[in-house]
Scaffold this active site. Structure first.
Site, PDB file in Angstrom:
ATOM      1  N   HIS A  62       0.824  -1.251   0.119  1.00  0.00           N
ATOM      2  CA  HIS A  62       0.018  -0.119   0.032  1.00  0.00           C
ATOM      3  C   HIS A  62       0.837   1.134  -0.098  1.00  0.00           C
ATOM      4  O   HIS A  62       1.912   1.207   0.582  1.00  0.00           O
ATOM      5  CB  HIS A  62      -0.781  -0.112   1.186  1.00  0.00           C
ATOM      6  CG  HIS A  62      -1.862  -1.168   1.158  1.00  0.00           C
ATOM      7  ND1 HIS A  62      -2.463  -1.650   2.500  1.00  0.00           N
ATOM      8  CD2 HIS A  62      -2.366  -1.760   0.549  1.00  0.00           C
ATOM      9  CE1 HIS A  62      -3.097  -2.673   2.346  1.00  0.00           C
ATOM     10  NE2 HIS A  62      -3.043  -2.762   0.990  1.00  0.00           N
ATOM     11  N   LYS A  72       6.221   6.343   7.257  1.00  0.00           N
ATOM     12  CA  LYS A  72       5.787   5.385   8.235  1.00  0.00           C
ATOM     13  C   LYS A  72       6.889   5.047   9.286  1.00  0.00           C
ATOM     14  O   LYS A  72       7.967   4.706   8.737  1.00  0.00           O
ATOM     15  CB  LYS A  72       4.948   4.194   7.751  1.00  0.00           C
ATOM     16  CG  LYS A  72       3.634   4.628   6.654  1.00  0.00           C
ATOM     17  CD  LYS A  72       3.456   3.423   6.352  1.00  0.00           C
ATOM     18  CE  LYS A  72       1.887   3.667   5.388  1.00  0.00           C
ATOM     19  NZ  LYS A  72       1.355   2.633   4.766  1.00  0.00           N
ATOM     20  N   TYR A 132       1.630   1.739  13.894  1.00  0.00           N
ATOM     21  CA  TYR A 132       2.591   2.574  12.808  1.00  0.00           C
ATOM     22  C   TYR A 132       2.050   3.970  13.144  1.00  0.00           C
ATOM     23  O   TYR A 132       0.909   4.419  13.345  1.00  0.00           O
ATOM     24  CB  TYR A 132       2.778   2.250  11.605  1.00  0.00           C
ATOM     25  CG  TYR A 132       1.642   1.813  10.784  1.00  0.00           C
ATOM     26  CD1 TYR A 132       1.046   2.936   9.913  1.00  0.00           C
ATOM     27  CD2 TYR A 132       0.658   0.783  11.090  1.00  0.00           C
ATOM     28  CE1 TYR A 132       0.133   2.819   9.107  1.00  0.00           C
ATOM     29  CE2 TYR A 132      -0.297   0.590  10.109  1.00  0.00           C
ATOM     30  CZ  TYR A 132      -0.599   1.634   9.330  1.00  0.00           C
ATOM     31  OH  TYR A 132      -1.815   1.469   8.587  1.00  0.00           O
ATOM     32  N   GLU A 143      -5.333   6.662  -1.981  1.00  0.00           N
ATOM     33  CA  GLU A 143      -4.752   5.271  -1.905  1.00  0.00           C
ATOM     34  C   GLU A 143      -4.251   4.563  -3.269  1.00  0.00           C
ATOM     35  O   GLU A 143      -5.134   4.607  -3.918  1.00  0.00           O
ATOM     36  CB  GLU A 143      -5.666   4.418  -1.027  1.00  0.00           C
ATOM     37  CG  GLU A 143      -5.897   4.617   0.425  1.00  0.00           C
ATOM     38  CD  GLU A 143      -6.865   3.580   0.806  1.00  0.00           C
ATOM     39  OE1 GLU A 143      -6.405   2.909   1.858  1.00  0.00           O
ATOM     40  OE2 GLU A 143      -8.078   3.538   0.452  1.00  0.00           O
ATOM     41  N   ASP A 171      -6.420  -6.483  -1.999  1.00  0.00           N
ATOM     42  CA  ASP A 171      -5.083  -6.826  -2.314  1.00  0.00           C
ATOM     43  C   ASP A 171      -4.877  -7.807  -3.474  1.00  0.00           C
ATOM     44  O   ASP A 171      -4.019  -7.656  -4.224  1.00  0.00           O
ATOM     45  CB  ASP A 171      -4.494  -7.065  -1.004  1.00  0.00           C
ATOM     46  CG  ASP A 171      -4.333  -5.719  -0.008  1.00  0.00           C
ATOM     47  OD1 ASP A 171      -4.264  -4.623  -0.325  1.00  0.00           O
ATOM     48  OD2 ASP A 171      -3.764  -6.255   1.361  1.00  0.00           O
TER      49      ASP A 171
END
Length: 196
Positions: A62, A72, A132, A143, A171
């Site tokens: 992602h 991140k 995270y 996205e 996914d």
């Protein structure tokens, strides 16, 4: 805090120091001043926490596109997982390459994944918790995803022979790397690469 480079320039591993006694331990999982001293001036604005029930759960790969790109800082709250970063910056010397590190409650390691890298993970224990920090807010309209088993990338997810991964429909149907027009462009080494 110990900081290690990885095979992908810009992706780092952090291991906070734990102070333990008969009661357990204490650790600083994040310290903005220590990060700045290492040349990392990222401002994190959101914390995310996910639980994956089954071993072999894969989430990813992602990313969020501009103007809401996300750096991140990923760690494990419980259990263990293999964390993966893939360079998807057009023109990067490491475009399409990946790196992985096992993050667990026991080893306390964290992975810094800069924007311009796709992120994914596979759980190695039941009830693995992933925690995270993100440098921008969740923006669903930006996205993006790449298929977790793209042969061009060739990630070794470390799954035992015969294991069927648990993957979401989204996914499983994500495009291949060759099918996306990456919204990221390589602009030279990241500030913390230069500082190291």
């Amino acid at each position: 805090m110990q900081i290690e480079s990885t095979a992908l320039p810009g992706v780092l591993i952090f291991t906070p120091r734990r102070y333990g006694d008969h009661r357990g331990f204490f650790a600083e999982s994040y310290n903005r001043l220590r990060m700045a001293e290492a040349g990392i001036g990222i401002e994190f604005v959101q914390d995310n926490h996910s639980l994956s029930e089954a071993v072999g759960t894969i989430r990813g790969l992602h990313f969020q596109a501009p103007p809401h790109t996300q750096d991140k800082l990923v760690r494990c709250g419980r259990g263990a997982f293999l964390d993966v970063a893939v360079d998807i910056r057009r023109g990067s010397p490491s475009y399409g390459r990946w790196v992985a590190a096992e993050l667990s409650f026991e080893n306390a390691r964290q992975m810094l994944i800069p924007s311009g890298f796709a992120h994914g993970f596979v759980t190695l224990t039941p009830q693995a918790e992933i925690v995270y920090k993100c440098s921008d807010y969740y923006a669903p309209e930006t996205e993006g995803a790449i298929r977790w088993n793209d042969p061009r990338i060739g990630i070794d997810w470390g799954l035992p022979e015969g294991t069927t991964p648990v993957v979401s429909d989204r996914d499983a149907g994500a495009p291949w790397l060759s099918e996306i027009d990456s919204p990221f462009t390589y602009e030279g080494p990241l500030p913390w690469e230069v500082a190291r």
